[in-house]
Write a protein that holds these residues in place. Structure first.
Motif, PDB file in Angstrom:
ATOM      1  N   LEU A 165     -55.464 -55.089 -28.009  1.00 26.90           N
ATOM      2  CA  LEU A 165     -54.878 -54.550 -26.783  1.00 26.90           C
ATOM      3  C   LEU A 165     -54.096 -55.623 -26.039  1.00 26.90           C
ATOM      4  O   LEU A 165     -53.017 -55.358 -25.486  1.00 26.90           O
ATOM      5  CB  LEU A 165     -55.981 -53.982 -25.892  1.00 26.90           C
ATOM      6  CG  LEU A 165     -56.738 -52.770 -26.430  1.00 26.90           C
ATOM      7  CD1 LEU A 165     -57.857 -52.365 -25.477  1.00 26.90           C
ATOM      8  CD2 LEU A 165     -55.788 -51.593 -26.650  1.00 26.90           C
ATOM      9  N   HIS A 166     -54.643 -56.826 -26.029  1.00 24.06           N
ATOM     10  CA  HIS A 166     -53.937 -57.930 -25.375  1.00 24.06           C
ATOM     11  C   HIS A 166     -52.619 -58.220 -26.081  1.00 24.06           C
ATOM     12  O   HIS A 166     -51.604 -58.510 -25.425  1.00 24.06           O
ATOM     13  CB  HIS A 166     -54.839 -59.160 -25.376  1.00 24.06           C
ATOM     14  CG  HIS A 166     -54.191 -60.385 -24.807  1.00 24.06           C
ATOM     15  ND1 HIS A 166     -53.839 -60.498 -23.479  1.00 24.06           N
ATOM     16  CD2 HIS A 166     -53.822 -61.559 -25.394  1.00 24.06           C
ATOM     17  CE1 HIS A 166     -53.288 -61.678 -23.267  1.00 24.06           C
ATOM     18  NE2 HIS A 166     -53.261 -62.338 -24.412  1.00 24.06           N
TER      19      HIS A 166
ATOM     20  N   ALA B 124     -52.560 -62.712  -7.433  1.00 24.17           N
ATOM     21  CA  ALA B 124     -51.334 -62.577  -8.220  1.00 24.17           C
ATOM     22  C   ALA B 124     -51.629 -62.560  -9.711  1.00 24.17           C
ATOM     23  O   ALA B 124     -50.994 -61.808 -10.475  1.00 24.17           O
ATOM     24  CB  ALA B 124     -50.377 -63.722  -7.888  1.00 24.17           C
ATOM     25  N   MET B 125     -52.601 -63.348 -10.172  1.00 26.07           N
ATOM     26  CA  MET B 125     -52.882 -63.435 -11.599  1.00 26.07           C
ATOM     27  C   MET B 125     -53.621 -62.225 -12.129  1.00 26.07           C
ATOM     28  O   MET B 125     -53.802 -62.091 -13.341  1.00 26.07           O
ATOM     29  CB  MET B 125     -53.693 -64.695 -11.889  1.00 26.07           C
ATOM     30  CG  MET B 125     -52.894 -65.985 -11.790  1.00 26.07           C
ATOM     31  SD  MET B 125     -51.436 -65.993 -12.856  1.00 26.07           S
ATOM     32  CE  MET B 125     -52.210 -65.947 -14.475  1.00 26.07           C
ATOM     33  N   LEU B 126     -54.036 -61.308 -11.264  1.00 18.35           N
ATOM     34  CA  LEU B 126     -54.615 -60.057 -11.747  1.00 18.35           C
ATOM     35  C   LEU B 126     -53.578 -59.201 -12.460  1.00 18.35           C
ATOM     36  O   LEU B 126     -53.936 -58.305 -13.227  1.00 18.35           O
ATOM     37  CB  LEU B 126     -55.229 -59.271 -10.580  1.00 18.35           C
ATOM     38  CG  LEU B 126     -56.488 -59.871  -9.956  1.00 18.35           C
ATOM     39  CD1 LEU B 126     -56.930 -59.045  -8.760  1.00 18.35           C
ATOM     40  CD2 LEU B 126     -57.623 -59.947 -10.987  1.00 18.35           C
ATOM     41  N   ALA B 127     -52.299 -59.472 -12.214  1.00 18.29           N
ATOM     42  CA  ALA B 127     -51.229 -58.739 -12.896  1.00 18.29           C
ATOM     43  C   ALA B 127     -50.949 -59.293 -14.281  1.00 18.29           C
ATOM     44  O   ALA B 127     -50.155 -58.705 -15.019  1.00 18.29           O
ATOM     45  CB  ALA B 127     -49.950 -58.773 -12.057  1.00 18.29           C
ATOM     46  N   ALA B 128     -51.567 -60.409 -14.643  1.00 22.92           N
ATOM     47  CA  ALA B 128     -51.349 -61.020 -15.950  1.00 22.92           C
ATOM     48  C   ALA B 128     -52.429 -60.559 -16.928  1.00 22.92           C
ATOM     49  O   ALA B 128     -53.618 -60.558 -16.589  1.00 22.92           O
ATOM     50  CB  ALA B 128     -51.365 -62.539 -15.843  1.00 22.92           C
ATOM     51  N   PRO B 129     -52.052 -60.172 -18.136  1.00 24.91           N
ATOM     52  CA  PRO B 129     -53.070 -59.729 -19.100  1.00 24.91           C
ATOM     53  C   PRO B 129     -54.013 -60.849 -19.525  1.00 24.91           C
ATOM     54  O   PRO B 129     -55.149 -60.584 -19.909  1.00 24.91           O
ATOM     55  CB  PRO B 129     -52.234 -59.223 -20.280  1.00 24.91           C
ATOM     56  CG  PRO B 129     -50.922 -59.950 -20.173  1.00 24.91           C
ATOM     57  CD  PRO B 129     -50.693 -60.138 -18.705  1.00 24.91           C
TER      58      PRO B 129
ATOM     59  N   GLN C 256     -62.185 -54.740 -18.225  1.00 20.83           N
ATOM     60  CA  GLN C 256     -61.121 -55.603 -18.736  1.00 20.83           C
ATOM     61  C   GLN C 256     -60.279 -54.876 -19.782  1.00 20.83           C
ATOM     62  O   GLN C 256     -59.049 -55.025 -19.817  1.00 20.83           O
ATOM     63  CB  GLN C 256     -61.705 -56.880 -19.340  1.00 20.83           C
ATOM     64  CG  GLN C 256     -62.204 -57.879 -18.320  1.00 20.83           C
ATOM     65  CD  GLN C 256     -63.525 -57.471 -17.687  1.00 20.83           C
ATOM     66  OE1 GLN C 256     -64.471 -57.124 -18.395  1.00 20.83           O
ATOM     67  NE2 GLN C 256     -63.609 -57.529 -16.368  1.00 20.83           N
ATOM     68  N   PHE C 257     -60.920 -54.076 -20.626  1.00 22.54           N
ATOM     69  CA  PHE C 257     -60.180 -53.270 -21.598  1.00 22.54           C
ATOM     70  C   PHE C 257     -59.202 -52.344 -20.879  1.00 22.54           C
ATOM     71  O   PHE C 257     -58.032 -52.242 -21.257  1.00 22.54           O
ATOM     72  CB  PHE C 257     -61.151 -52.456 -22.455  1.00 22.54           C
ATOM     73  CG  PHE C 257     -61.650 -53.169 -23.671  1.00 22.54           C
ATOM     74  CD1 PHE C 257     -61.272 -52.771 -24.942  1.00 22.54           C
ATOM     75  CD2 PHE C 257     -62.505 -54.253 -23.560  1.00 22.54           C
ATOM     76  CE1 PHE C 257     -61.733 -53.425 -26.071  1.00 22.54           C
ATOM     77  CE2 PHE C 257     -62.971 -54.919 -24.673  1.00 22.54           C
ATOM     78  CZ  PHE C 257     -62.579 -54.511 -25.940  1.00 22.54           C
ATOM     79  N   LEU C 258     -59.680 -51.675 -19.850  1.00 23.16           N
ATOM     80  CA  LEU C 258     -58.845 -50.733 -19.110  1.00 23.16           C
ATOM     81  C   LEU C 258     -57.689 -51.450 -18.422  1.00 23.16           C
ATOM     82  O   LEU C 258     -56.545 -50.971 -18.453  1.00 23.16           O
ATOM     83  CB  LEU C 258     -59.697 -49.991 -18.079  1.00 23.16           C
ATOM     84  CG  LEU C 258     -58.979 -48.943 -17.222  1.00 23.16           C
ATOM     85  CD1 LEU C 258     -58.387 -47.849 -18.104  1.00 23.16           C
ATOM     86  CD2 LEU C 258     -59.932 -48.342 -16.194  1.00 23.16           C
ATOM     87  N   ALA C 259     -57.972 -52.609 -17.819  1.00 28.24           N
ATOM     88  CA  ALA C 259     -56.919 -53.362 -17.133  1.00 28.24           C
ATOM     89  C   ALA C 259     -55.840 -53.820 -18.121  1.00 28.24           C
ATOM     90  O   ALA C 259     -54.639 -53.749 -17.820  1.00 28.24           O
ATOM     91  CB  ALA C 259     -57.523 -54.564 -16.410  1.00 28.24           C
ATOM     92  N   ILE C 260     -56.248 -54.268 -19.301  1.00 30.94           N
ATOM     93  CA  ILE C 260     -55.276 -54.724 -20.295  1.00 30.94           C
ATOM     94  C   ILE C 260     -54.427 -53.561 -20.780  1.00 30.94           C
ATOM     95  O   ILE C 260     -53.212 -53.706 -21.004  1.00 30.94           O
ATOM     96  CB  ILE C 260     -56.000 -55.410 -21.469  1.00 30.94           C
ATOM     97  CG1 ILE C 260     -56.655 -56.707 -20.995  1.00 30.94           C
ATOM     98  CG2 ILE C 260     -55.034 -55.708 -22.609  1.00 30.94           C
ATOM     99  CD1 ILE C 260     -57.512 -57.384 -22.050  1.00 30.94           C
ATOM    100  N   ILE C 261     -55.028 -52.380 -20.954  1.00 35.16           N
ATOM    101  CA  ILE C 261     -54.269 -51.202 -21.380  1.00 35.16           C
ATOM    102  C   ILE C 261     -53.202 -50.846 -20.342  1.00 35.16           C
ATOM    103  O   ILE C 261     -52.036 -50.577 -20.684  1.00 35.16           O
ATOM    104  CB  ILE C 261     -55.207 -50.012 -21.624  1.00 35.16           C
ATOM    105  CG1 ILE C 261     -56.097 -50.268 -22.851  1.00 35.16           C
ATOM    106  CG2 ILE C 261     -54.419 -48.722 -21.817  1.00 35.16           C
ATOM    107  CD1 ILE C 261     -57.159 -49.216 -23.065  1.00 35.16           C
ATOM    108  N   VAL C 262     -53.590 -50.850 -19.068  1.00 38.81           N
ATOM    109  CA  VAL C 262     -52.644 -50.502 -18.006  1.00 38.81           C
ATOM    110  C   VAL C 262     -51.515 -51.531 -17.932  1.00 38.81           C
ATOM    111  O   VAL C 262     -50.324 -51.182 -17.891  1.00 38.81           O
ATOM    112  CB  VAL C 262     -53.377 -50.389 -16.660  1.00 38.81           C
ATOM    113  CG1 VAL C 262     -52.371 -50.199 -15.519  1.00 38.81           C
ATOM    114  CG2 VAL C 262     -54.364 -49.233 -16.687  1.00 38.81           C
ATOM    115  N   ILE C 263     -51.879 -52.803 -17.931  1.00 39.10           N
ATOM    116  CA  ILE C 263     -50.858 -53.856 -17.852  1.00 39.10           C
ATOM    117  C   ILE C 263     -49.965 -53.837 -19.083  1.00 39.10           C
ATOM    118  O   ILE C 263     -48.735 -54.002 -18.991  1.00 39.10           O
ATOM    119  CB  ILE C 263     -51.538 -55.232 -17.682  1.00 39.10           C
ATOM    120  CG1 ILE C 263     -52.282 -55.292 -16.347  1.00 39.10           C
ATOM    121  CG2 ILE C 263     -50.514 -56.363 -17.768  1.00 39.10           C
ATOM    122  CD1 ILE C 263     -53.111 -56.544 -16.161  1.00 39.10           C
ATOM    123  N   GLY C 264     -50.559 -53.633 -20.263  1.00 36.95           N
ATOM    124  CA  GLY C 264     -49.773 -53.557 -21.487  1.00 36.95           C
ATOM    125  C   GLY C 264     -48.797 -52.404 -21.462  1.00 36.95           C
ATOM    126  O   GLY C 264     -47.647 -52.539 -21.913  1.00 36.95           O
ATOM    127  N   GLY C 265     -49.231 -51.250 -20.946  1.00 35.33           N
ATOM    128  CA  GLY C 265     -48.329 -50.108 -20.842  1.00 35.33           C
ATOM    129  C   GLY C 265     -47.151 -50.388 -19.931  1.00 35.33           C
ATOM    130  O   GLY C 265     -46.006 -50.001 -20.230  1.00 35.33           O
TER     131      GLY C 265
END
Length: 374
Positions: A265-266, A318-323, A347-356
């Motif tokens: 995902l990352h 700010a770094m919460l926007a980084a995967p 963390q899985f969910l956050a990475i999916i959202v940021i990746g999208g």
């Protein structure tokens, strides 16, 4: 299904192009083999053979006891020097530490006059100076306390401290360094491979061939994402099993399969980031400069090298926007503490959202770049 077949075929083309690039292949092999090993073993885990000189102006049983407490591997055998030799030895770099035991030190200690020992430190080697200073302080205080306990009764401490180190009981540096190097290299290689693949096609003129084929920008981008992501994921699995577990003998507490799922995902997010940077840069040198601007903050501020809690508040937000922030937290929880999916699912969910989001932005930029070329 035609779209799926196109993405698969284009991905195979990307893998073949990578196989014809020996420099990229060497970079992948090095990053997930020798680089991981060097990161784990190249830096000493603790103070190692630090040169120390001792000026013993007391020549008492206590000063002899302190002198004999310094021995390898933390320190070299102490060089017994005169007071006039200290400055010359420190200036030439012969000694990192110089300990001066004053005259009548034992007598003043027994008389409760609180004597002072001078410690000179060469702080040009900052890490060694900081660690060694603490070691020397503990050694001197311990020897003085033991000597005093043999000459007069000491009151027992009212509190005992039972220290238990979790997840890394021996505080072994290689356990941390090897896994963090893999985590950092996953981010670096995924951005480099996808961005370089796009720039390579532009420089070789093959991107124009793709534009006249019945394929969409989404298919071109998706093929690069899955092909380069698969290469990095396989290399990551090799490094974990062969280098970390096999060669370095580092125990991995959690599920490697769960970690690789999170890494996949990352990679979806970071490969999209690589394509976005590839659309901005017009050449490989430009891409390298962009990598410096993007990769260093991702690695330094994601919590892998220093705790996020020690950073300024606005940096943490700010770094919460980084995967990488969520990937590092997820990877450490799984590999170090043996966490399951019930712990790392945020963390899985956050990475999916940021990746999208990254994929959408990169695809928009990619379409715009292709339309201008057409």
């Amino acid at each position: 299904m035609e779209h799926v077949f196109n993405i698969f075929r284009l991905g195979i083309k990307e893998l073949r192009s990578l196989l014809r690039d020996p420099m990229m292949l060497m970079l992948i092999v090095y990053a997930f083999s020798l680089d991981v090993y060097v990161a784990a073993t190249g830096i000493p885990e603790t103070l190692y053979k630090a040169p120390i000189a001792i000026v013993d102006e007391d020549q008492s049983p206590l000063s002899n006891r302190i002198t004999s407490a310094f021995y390898p591997p933390h320190f070299t055998r102490p060089a017994m020097v005169g007071l006039h030799e200290v400055d010359k030895g420190m200036d030439s770099g012969s000694y990192t530490f110089a300990l001066d035991i004053p005259p009548d030190f034992q007598r003043d200690m027994l008389a409760n006059r609180h004597p002072t020992i001078q410690l000179n430190v060469d702080a040009t080697s900052m890490t060694q100076a900081f660690t060694g200073g603490g070691y020397i302080q503990q050694i001197v205080q311990g020897e003085v306390a033991d000597f005093a306990a043999g000459t007069r009764s000491a009151a027992p401490s009212p509190v005992d401290l039972a220290l238990r180190a979790r997840f890394n009981p021996n505080l072994t540096q290689s356990w941390f360094a090897s896994l963090m190097e893999i985590i950092n290299n996953v981010t670096m290689l995924s951005i480099v491979l996808t961005g370089a693949a796009l720039i390579r096609e532009r420089e070789h003129g093959t991107i124009e061939h793709l534009l006249v084929m019945p394929i969409t920008p989404f298919e071109i981008m998706a093929s690069k994402v899955w092909a380069m992501g698969l290469v990095v994921l396989l290399a990551c699995a090799f490094a974990l099993v062969i280098v970390v577990q096999g060669t370095l003998q580092v125990p991995i507490e959690g599920s490697i399969a769960l970690f690789l799922a999170g890494a996949g995902l990352h990679l979806f997010a970071t490969t999209s980031m690589g394509i976005f940077l590839g659309t901005i840069a017009r050449s490989m040198p430009q891409f390298g400069l962009l990598m410096m601007l993007v990769l260093l903050p991702l690695q330094l501020l994601s919590g892998g090298m220093t705790p996020r809690e020690s950073m300024p508040g606005f940096v943490q937000i700010a770094m919460l926007a980084a995967p990488t922030t969520h990937f590092v937290k997820m990877a450490q929880a799984i590999l170090y503490r043996g966490a399951g999916f019930d712990v790392v699912w945020p963390q899985f969910l956050a990475i999916i959202v940021i990746g999208g989001i990254f994929f959408t932005v990169a695809l928009t930029r990619f379409r715009r770049t292709i339309s201008t070329m057409a």
